[in-house]
Design a protein around this motif. Sequence first.
Motif, short mmCIF file in Angstrom:
data_model
loop_
_atom_site.label_atom_id
_atom_site.label_comp_id
_atom_site.label_asym_id
_atom_site.label_seq_id
_atom_site.Cartn_x
_atom_site.Cartn_y
_atom_site.Cartn_z
N ASP A 136 -14.88 -12.15 -48.96
CA ASP A 136 -16.11 -11.47 -49.36
C ASP A 136 -17.24 -12.49 -49.23
OD1 ASP A 136 -18.05 -9.79 -50.33
OD2 ASP A 136 -16.97 -9.23 -52.14
N PRO A 137 -18.28 -12.22 -48.43
CA PRO A 137 -19.30 -13.25 -48.22
C PRO A 137 -19.97 -13.75 -49.48
CG PRO A 137 -19.54 -11.50 -46.60
CD PRO A 137 -18.52 -11.04 -47.60
N MET A 138 -20.18 -12.88 -50.49
CA MET A 138 -20.95 -13.26 -51.66
C MET A 138 -20.11 -13.20 -52.93
SD MET A 138 -23.67 -13.59 -49.84
CE MET A 138 -25.14 -13.70 -50.83
N LEU A 139 -20.05 -14.31 -53.66
CA LEU A 139 -19.45 -14.32 -54.99
C LEU A 139 -20.62 -14.38 -55.97
CD1 LEU A 139 -16.96 -14.43 -56.80
CD2 LEU A 139 -16.97 -16.92 -56.56
N ALA A 140 -21.09 -13.21 -56.37
CA ALA A 140 -22.28 -13.12 -57.23
C ALA A 140 -21.86 -12.88 -58.68
CB ALA A 140 -23.20 -12.01 -56.71
N THR A 141 -21.76 -11.62 -59.08
CA THR A 141 -21.27 -11.34 -60.44
C THR A 141 -19.77 -11.56 -60.55
OG1 THR A 141 -20.85 -9.01 -59.95
CG2 THR A 141 -23.07 -9.59 -60.75
N LEU A 166 -21.20 -17.69 -49.86
CA LEU A 166 -22.06 -18.20 -50.92
C LEU A 166 -21.47 -17.84 -52.27
CD1 LEU A 166 -25.76 -17.36 -49.92
CD2 LEU A 166 -24.60 -19.57 -49.78
N ALA A 167 -21.69 -18.72 -53.26
CA ALA A 167 -21.23 -18.45 -54.62
C ALA A 167 -22.33 -18.80 -55.61
CB ALA A 167 -19.97 -19.26 -54.94
N ALA A 168 -22.42 -18.03 -56.68
CA ALA A 168 -23.31 -18.35 -57.79
C ALA A 168 -22.49 -18.96 -58.92
CB ALA A 168 -24.01 -17.09 -58.29
N PRO A 169 -23.06 -19.85 -59.70
CA PRO A 169 -22.30 -20.45 -60.81
C PRO A 169 -21.72 -19.39 -61.75
CG PRO A 169 -24.36 -21.64 -60.48
CD PRO A 169 -24.42 -20.43 -59.59
N GLU A 170 -22.46 -18.31 -61.98
CA GLU A 170 -21.96 -17.25 -62.87
C GLU A 170 -20.71 -16.58 -62.30
OE1 GLU A 170 -26.56 -17.02 -63.12
OE2 GLU A 170 -25.01 -17.60 -61.66
N GLY A 171 -20.71 -16.35 -60.98
CA GLY A 171 -19.56 -15.73 -60.35
C GLY A 171 -18.34 -16.63 -60.35
N ILE A 172 -18.57 -17.90 -60.10
CA ILE A 172 -17.47 -18.87 -60.14
C ILE A 172 -16.83 -18.88 -61.53
CG2 ILE A 172 -16.88 -21.32 -60.01
CD1 ILE A 172 -19.09 -21.57 -57.86
N ALA A 173 -17.68 -18.95 -62.55
CA ALA A 173 -17.17 -19.02 -63.92
C ALA A 173 -16.36 -17.77 -64.27
CB ALA A 173 -18.32 -19.20 -64.90
N THR A 186 -15.75 -21.91 -50.54
CA THR A 186 -17.09 -21.41 -50.25
C THR A 186 -17.84 -22.42 -49.39
OG1 THR A 186 -19.12 -20.51 -51.24
CG2 THR A 186 -18.12 -22.39 -52.35
N ALA A 187 -18.90 -21.94 -48.73
CA ALA A 187 -19.73 -22.84 -47.94
C ALA A 187 -20.85 -23.46 -48.77
CB ALA A 187 -20.33 -22.09 -46.74
N ALA A 188 -21.24 -22.81 -49.87
CA ALA A 188 -22.33 -23.34 -50.70
C ALA A 188 -22.33 -22.67 -52.07
CB ALA A 188 -23.68 -23.13 -50.02
N ILE A 189 -22.83 -23.42 -53.06
CA ILE A 189 -23.05 -22.88 -54.40
C ILE A 189 -24.55 -22.88 -54.64
CG2 ILE A 189 -22.62 -23.17 -56.87
CD1 ILE A 189 -20.08 -24.74 -56.11
N ASP A 190 -25.11 -21.68 -54.82
CA ASP A 190 -26.55 -21.56 -55.01
C ASP A 190 -26.94 -21.68 -56.47
OD1 ASP A 190 -26.93 -21.40 -52.32
OD2 ASP A 190 -27.90 -19.44 -52.32
N ARG A 191 -28.24 -21.50 -56.74
CA ARG A 191 -28.79 -21.83 -58.06
C ARG A 191 -28.31 -20.90 -59.16
NH1 ARG A 191 -33.62 -21.14 -56.68
NH2 ARG A 191 -34.13 -19.19 -57.72
N PRO A 201 -31.15 -19.07 -54.09
CA PRO A 201 -32.03 -18.40 -53.13
C PRO A 201 -31.31 -17.43 -52.21
CG PRO A 201 -31.60 -20.65 -52.43
CD PRO A 201 -30.99 -20.51 -53.80
N GLY A 202 -30.02 -17.60 -52.01
CA GLY A 202 -29.19 -16.62 -51.31
C GLY A 202 -29.62 -16.33 -49.90
#
Length: 214
Positions: A136-141, A166-173, A186-191, A201-202
Amino acid sequence: MSGTETAGLHVADHPLVQHKLGLMREADCPSSDFRRLLGEIAMLLCYEVTRDLPLEQVPISTPLEPMMAPRIAGRKLVLAPVLRAGLGMLDGMLALLPAARVAHVGIYRNPATLEAVEYYFKAPPDVAERLVLVLDPMLATANSAVAAIDRFKARGCTNIRFVCLLAAPEGIAKLRAAHPDVPIWTAAIDRALDDHGYIRPGLGDAGDRIFGTV
């Protein structure tokens, strides 16, 4: 490929990955380029996520003499794109793993509650005996990621890895709390996430940008 790793979290920081990701983030990147770049990054991530696959030695004959050559051991793994955006990562993975089985997990995010709603699931009958890569490209929520992994675990799967762009810290947690046994690539962890559950910034809605439905 170079990268960083902490407690089941792997970030592919190779310059080629980061360069291609930067191109994808641009608002004026056309869908054709976005799809191509996503497939290329998926291929590079596939190389990394399969680094520790077990090998066995099998006898072969070269044009000059017999020898023992390494082959990947065990059953072919399963690629499991989360529909629809996960399909954008599938071809890049299949380029390196043409014999992989493909499962499909249909999940959409309720725009009001951000909760995951499943509408389709199809996997090989022996999926529990295989390594499963959930794409899944985005790990958001992480609601969709958690729901997809829940579904595979309900089928008896115990060897699962999650791969995203991309992953967000909230999604990782959230994913780590729900499934601490499932490593993340993942390729990057965003803000952070914004109030609408988008990564900042996604790069916007990955599915819309892949399929030109913005």
